[in-house]
Design a protein around this motif. Structure first.
Motif, short mmCIF file in Angstrom:
data_model
loop_
_atom_site.label_atom_id
_atom_site.label_comp_id
_atom_site.label_asym_id
_atom_site.label_seq_id
_atom_site.Cartn_x
_atom_site.Cartn_y
_atom_site.Cartn_z
N THR A 1 92.39 52.38 54.31
CA THR A 1 92.52 50.99 54.75
C THR A 1 91.21 50.63 55.41
O THR A 1 90.70 51.40 56.22
N ALA B 1 89.68 44.46 48.33
CA ALA B 1 91.09 44.26 47.99
C ALA B 1 91.28 44.31 46.47
O ALA B 1 92.27 44.85 45.97
N LYS C 1 93.56 48.47 50.75
CA LYS C 1 94.03 47.59 51.81
C LYS C 1 92.88 47.14 52.70
O LYS C 1 91.97 47.92 52.98
N ASN D 1 96.71 42.54 49.23
CA ASN D 1 96.09 43.69 49.88
C ASN D 1 95.40 43.33 51.20
O ASN D 1 94.84 44.21 51.85
#
Ligand SMILES: Cc1cc2nc3c(=O)[nH]c(=O)nc-3n(C[C@H](O)[C@H](O)[C@H](O)COP(=O)(O)OP(=O)(O)OC[C@H]3O[C@@H](n4cnc5c(N)ncnc54)[C@H](O)[C@@H]3O)c2cc1C
Ligand code: SF4
Ligand code: SF4
Ligand code: SF4
Ligand code: SF4
Ligand code: SF4
Lengths: 267, 667
Positions: free
Chosen positions: B142, B160, B165, B208
């Motif tokens: 992420t 994304a 993420k 995302n």
């Protein structure tokens, strides 16, 4: 010192502490450290101007810590040592009671760390007068003379490490001199190796020495090794305006950086 | 017994021109434990590497010293060659004969002797090397993008769209950054909002991307692949789920006289507001500093009028804890305002404005609906002066750099003015016209040749007011520094682009470096322009230095690829040249005494605590522990630790000691 005895007895009786570290007179009248665990024996405790050992060294010793909570008879150097030990995480404020002794030998009421800090801040933290005079003499010498002086003094060192054992700030589980991979400091005593040892010790105490003079007093051959660390205390103060052992949260001067630190000593 | 191979490289002639490589190889070959020693013209070439690989097998080498250039470039090359020859890559060392010897000395005996000495230290060192294994660290896939200007938006969308993420943290109530304030953009004059707003919406809607506006980074700890981030979501005084964005509250708020930041102070806004009509998210926030309720304790008009009862006066700030693998910093820039310039009246003349204010005047959605009207009396200025390099390239003002975008937007401003006020005169004072870029110079020429903008090369010394007019005094250096005086109705300063307020604080939280102007610093000006000196933190856009939109966007895509590349692996491997605190048998556990002075010197916050406990959980001892993911192997802690409880893999005390002893000993 009735007050001191009374207070020590109280602390032991009501089980606030399990041991009181203080001074007593030995069989021949020589002052020696006392570890009182029995309230009935509190009467042995004395305090007079011959009680100059820095007792803080015992605060990190396992044998003493094993008693439990400790009370300690604390002159200014002891209080400053306590601050150093707390700030270097060797001691918890909760695990001790400080029986402060003022400069004129009276029992102080040190209820907590903040009060102790206040007392320390009010006191003169520079090197004691008698050492200042000695240092001033030494500083009159030129570098070659100084080197010759220390070479002569340190050639006497027998590497007994009493100076280290006496210093509350030399609490290392393993001292550098005991490292043999690599052997930084030679085991045997010779002038060269002795000088290495003393430079190392002085540097390890730079900005940490609280000027008690204990290392020098401990030396069996009379080397004034405390003057080395005290000289550094002076220098650290000159450059950074900091004395060691003034608060329980102080950062070690030589391992922290402030943008406005002077760098004039870098050549 | 150690069997060391030494490979002396000529580096073309870089080394052999001053060092007698043949003699070096011979002498070293006679040393104890050196099993093989040879020389070659280019050790890094394919045949050179083959030489090493073959020798490892043939002579059963237990260590290799490549005596060549600085390890910076070729250490990885030779380590890899050793690995291919069947030797653990960390049993290979380099002796730097080029930078440390041949380049800095003349050709003579002593130079050759020094080369031999350098190699001897490495032979002694490599004897003590141990086979090390690379460290594996996991990666949290992420990313966090800090700052939602065009750079942040681009980076977030690219990451994304790679399937990863993204958490976007924007300080203000809406994303968009400075680009949302621009009217039209050089060099094509397309409408800024029209190309920007679709992307802002895409960010908000992307599955995302999680968007936090009115939020700031509170703290960042951890390391590449494993950052622990705290984000402060400032209270908007609004239940965002309940609010429908109808905007009734903003029209009813009685507190209406707050200078509008988005309009650069040229319009007013209420205390509960949406910064601009296209804002994303299109939800209001209450500005607590100006709201009557927060100041005086009564009002609550918005709460009364809100049809969905979405106002929450008692909402607290919220702290979010996030696990983040990589960070893109895209916090943009700011500009100096007219009050920075004493020579132009310290901002006290209403009609001396800055470039962003001009953008708002020229914008169809701005306070004048796109008409160029001067702020003092709303008249159309007949004579307008643009001053380029206001503050930039002016070491006396502490800004020695070129702000890069001003030449271009000044040409744009002059052009927009001429398109709107046909009979008006536009003058531009400039130092040089810097219009490098695709179709950029053509754009400036169009302003001069087709729109008849009067370009005067020279600086303006002063601007002052006389009879309601602004007198601009300068010189024309192309006419031999002849004084020029223009009576203007309005003056636009192309003020220097500067770092965003708060950039320094953010850089400190992130532990990345910044330059003397507080712009974020790249890891290498040429080869690592997107990376920072902290692994896993990348830069995009004008937070690095003033940049235009195309540059910001390209860099953002570059940063996004760096993040995607990091996330394309399941874990990271890194060099195992890290520090470690020794461990011994109980009851000592370690010779470390737990003074934690090492913690305060570690520049990478890599030192943690480890407790040893009894079975019933009582702590026996607390000692230092190095986080291998964070440690960069700088060795500061090793030098500091009094009890020598820390050591460094690959550069142990023993190894360094052996090197020194080798130099001290005769051979
Ligand atoms: C007057 C003027 C005219 C211009 N005209 C043009 C033009 O015509 N064509 C062109 O190509 N370029 C133009 N530019 C340049 C253009 O504005 C920039 O290239 C662009 O805005 C840079 O985008 P950015 O995302 O890097 O920064 P910004 O647009 O500054 O965005 C940064 C974002 O980060 C947020 N932020 C800041 N600090 C924090 C923090 N600590 N935490 C969280 N969020 C934070 C800000 O709120 C903002 O939303 C012009 C610039 C000016 C000043
Ligand atoms: S001399 Fe240094 S290493 Fe030895 S005990 Fe003292 S502080 Fe520790
Ligand atoms: S004077 Fe000696 S014993 Fe006292 S703190 Fe300094 S170094 Fe330690
Ligand atoms: S106490 Fe004296 S003799 Fe012993 S090690 Fe220290 S200086 Fe040397
Ligand atoms: S590793 Fe050394 S410096 Fe660090 S806490 Fe342990 S003893 Fe202190
Ligand atoms: S080697 Fe450097 S980075 Fe690693 S723990 Fe020690 S001080 Fe920190």
């Amino acid at each position: 010192m009735d007050n001191l005895v009374k207070r020590a007895k109280e602390l032991l009786e009501n089980k606030t502490v399990q041991v009181v570290i203080g001074y007593e007179a030995g069989p021949t009248g020589v002052i020696r450290p006392a570890f009182i665990t029995d309230p009935e024996k509190a009467g042995k405790l004395i305090y007079n101007d011959k009680c100059d050992q820095n007792l803080a060294v015992y605060l990190t010793k396992k044998e003493v810590k094993n008693f439990g909570k400790m009370a300690i008879v604390a002159t200014l150097p002891v209080m400053r040592s306590i601050m150093m030990l707390i700030s270097e995480q060797q001691l918890f404020a909760e695990s001790i009671v400080v029986l402060g002794i003022s400069a004129d030998g009276n029992l102080l009421d040190i209820a907590d760390i903040n009060i102790m800090q206040g007392y320390i801040e009010k006191s003169d933290l520079s090197n004691p007068e008698k050492y200042k005079a000695l240092l001033a003499e030494l500083n009159k010498l030129n570098p070659e003379e100084k080197f010759a002086y220390w070479q002569k003094e340190l050639s006497k060192c027998i590497k007994c490490y009493a100076c280290r054992q006496a210093c509350p700030m030399c609490y290392c589980t393993r001292c550098t001199v005991e490292v043999n991979q690599p052997q930084w400091i030679p085991v045997q005593a010779n002038t060269h190796g002795n000088m290495e040892w003393h430079i190392l010790r002085a540097m390890h105490l730079a900005g940490r020495c609280i000027s008690c003079g204990e290392c020098g007093r401990a030396c069996p051959v009379g080397i004034p090794c405390h003057l080395l660390t005290m000289q550094l205390t002076d220098q650290v103060y000159t450059y950074f305006k900091v004395y060691a052992g003034t608060s329980d949260k102080m950062n070690s001067v030589l391992s922290t950086f402030e943008p406005n630190d002077k760098e004039s000593f870098i050549i | 017994m150690a069997r060391i191979g030494v490979f002396v490289c000529h580096c073309g002639e870089n080394i052999s021109a001053t060092v007698d490589c043949g003699k070096v190889a011979d002498t070293i070959g006679k040393l104890k434990h050196v099993a093989y020693s040879t020389e070659y013209k280019y050790m890094c070439s394919d045949p050179g590497q083959t030489l090493i690989k073959d020798a490892i097998r043939e002579h059963k080498l237990t260590g290799v010293v490549v005596s060549a250039c600085s390890p910076r470039m070729h250490e990885p090359t030779f380590r890899k060659a050793c690995a291919e020859g069947g030797l653990n890559p960390f049993l290979c060392e380099m002796a730097n004969l080029r930078e440390h010897c041949s380049w800095v000395h003349e050709k003579n005996e002593l130079t050759t002797e020094k080369a031999i000495d350098i190699i001897r230290t490495q032979v002694e060192k490599v004897k003590l090397n141990s086979a090390l294994q690379p460290i594996r660290v996991p990666v949290t896939k992420t990313s966090m993008v800090i700052g939602g200007g065009i750079a942040g938006i681009q980076a977030a969308l690219d990451i994304a769209n790679c399937g990863h993420k993204v958490v976007m943290v924007e300080r203000s109530p809406s994303i968009g950054g400075h680009m949302s304030q621009l009217s039209e953009t050089f060099p094509t004059l397309d409408c800024s909002q029209c190309i920007l707003t679709p992307r802002m919406v895409e960010v908000a809607q992307h599955p995302n991307i999680t968007l936090y506006t009115y939020a700031e980074v509170e703290s960042v700890e951890g390391f590449i692949g494993n950052f622990k981030v705290k984000i402060r979501k400032k209270a908007k005084s609004l239940d965002e789920k309940a609010c429908t964005g109808c905007g009734l509250c903003t029209t009813k708020c009685p507190q209406k006289k707050i200078p509008n930041e988005f309009e650069q102070g040229m319009g007013m806004r209420p205390a509960i507001y949406v910064p601009f009509p296209q804002a994303v998210p299109n939800r209001p926030v209450i500005d607590k500093e100006h709201c009557t309720y927060y100041i005086k304790g009564k009002c609550k008009v918005c709460e009364i009028v809100c049809p969905t009862k979405a106002i929450r006066f008692d909402q607290p700030d919220e702290i979010l804890d996030l696990e983040i693998g990589a960070i893109v910093v895209s916090t943009g820039f700011d500009i100096k305002h007219a009050d920075f310039f004493p020579e132009y009246g310290y901002g006290k003349y209403k009609d001396v404005i800055d470039g962003l204010q001009f953008e708002r005047l020229a914008s169809a959605s701005g306070p004048t609906a796109g008409a160029i009207l001067r702020p003092s009396d709303g008249q159309v200025p007949k004579n307008i002066v643009f001053i380029a390099c206001a503050g930039s390239r002016d070491p006396a003002k502490g800004i020695a750099y070129c702000s890069k975008i001003c030449c271009m937007y000044t040409a744009k401003h002059a052009m927009l003015y001429k398109h709107k006020v046909h009979e008006g005169n536009a003058h531009v004072f400039y130092m040089d016209i810097r219009s490098g870029g695709k179709n950029y110079d053509e754009f400036v020429r169009r302003a001069i040749e087709e729109d008849y903008v009067n370009y005067i090369r020279g600086r303006v010394s002063t601007v002052y007011e006389r009879d309601g007019k602004l007198i601009v005094k300068g010189v024309d250096t192309l006419l031999g520094a002849q004084p020029v005086e223009i009576v203007a109705d309005m003056v636009v300063l192309a003020t220097a682009g500067v770092a965003n307020p708060g950039a320094e604080e953010l850089a400190q939280k992130l532990h990345v470096s910044y330059d003397s102007h507080k712009f974020f610093a790249e890891a290498h000006p040429k080869l690592k322009p997107v990376e920072t000196n902290t692994a896993g933190i990348f830069l995009a856009g004008a937070c690095q230095n003033p940049k235009d939109i195309p540059d910001s966007v390209s860099q953002a895509s570059g940063a996004a690829v760096k993040v995607a590349a990091l996330f394309s692996q399941n874990g990271l491997t890194r060099e195992p040249l890290v520090a470690f605190v020794n461990r011994t048998a109980p009851p000592m556990y370690s010779t470390c005494v737990g003074c934690f002075l090492c913690q305060s010197v570690c520049p990478y916050q890599a030192i943690e605590r480890e407790d040893f406990k009894t079975r019933d959980g009582k702590i026996i001892k607390t000692v230092a522990k190095i986080n291998e993911g964070l440690c960069q192997g700088c060795g500061t802690c090793v030098a500091l630790c009094r009890s020598k409880s820390i050591d460094l893999y690959g550069y142990s005390n023993n190894q360094v000691y052996a090197e020194v002893v080798a130099l001290l000993n005769e051979f």
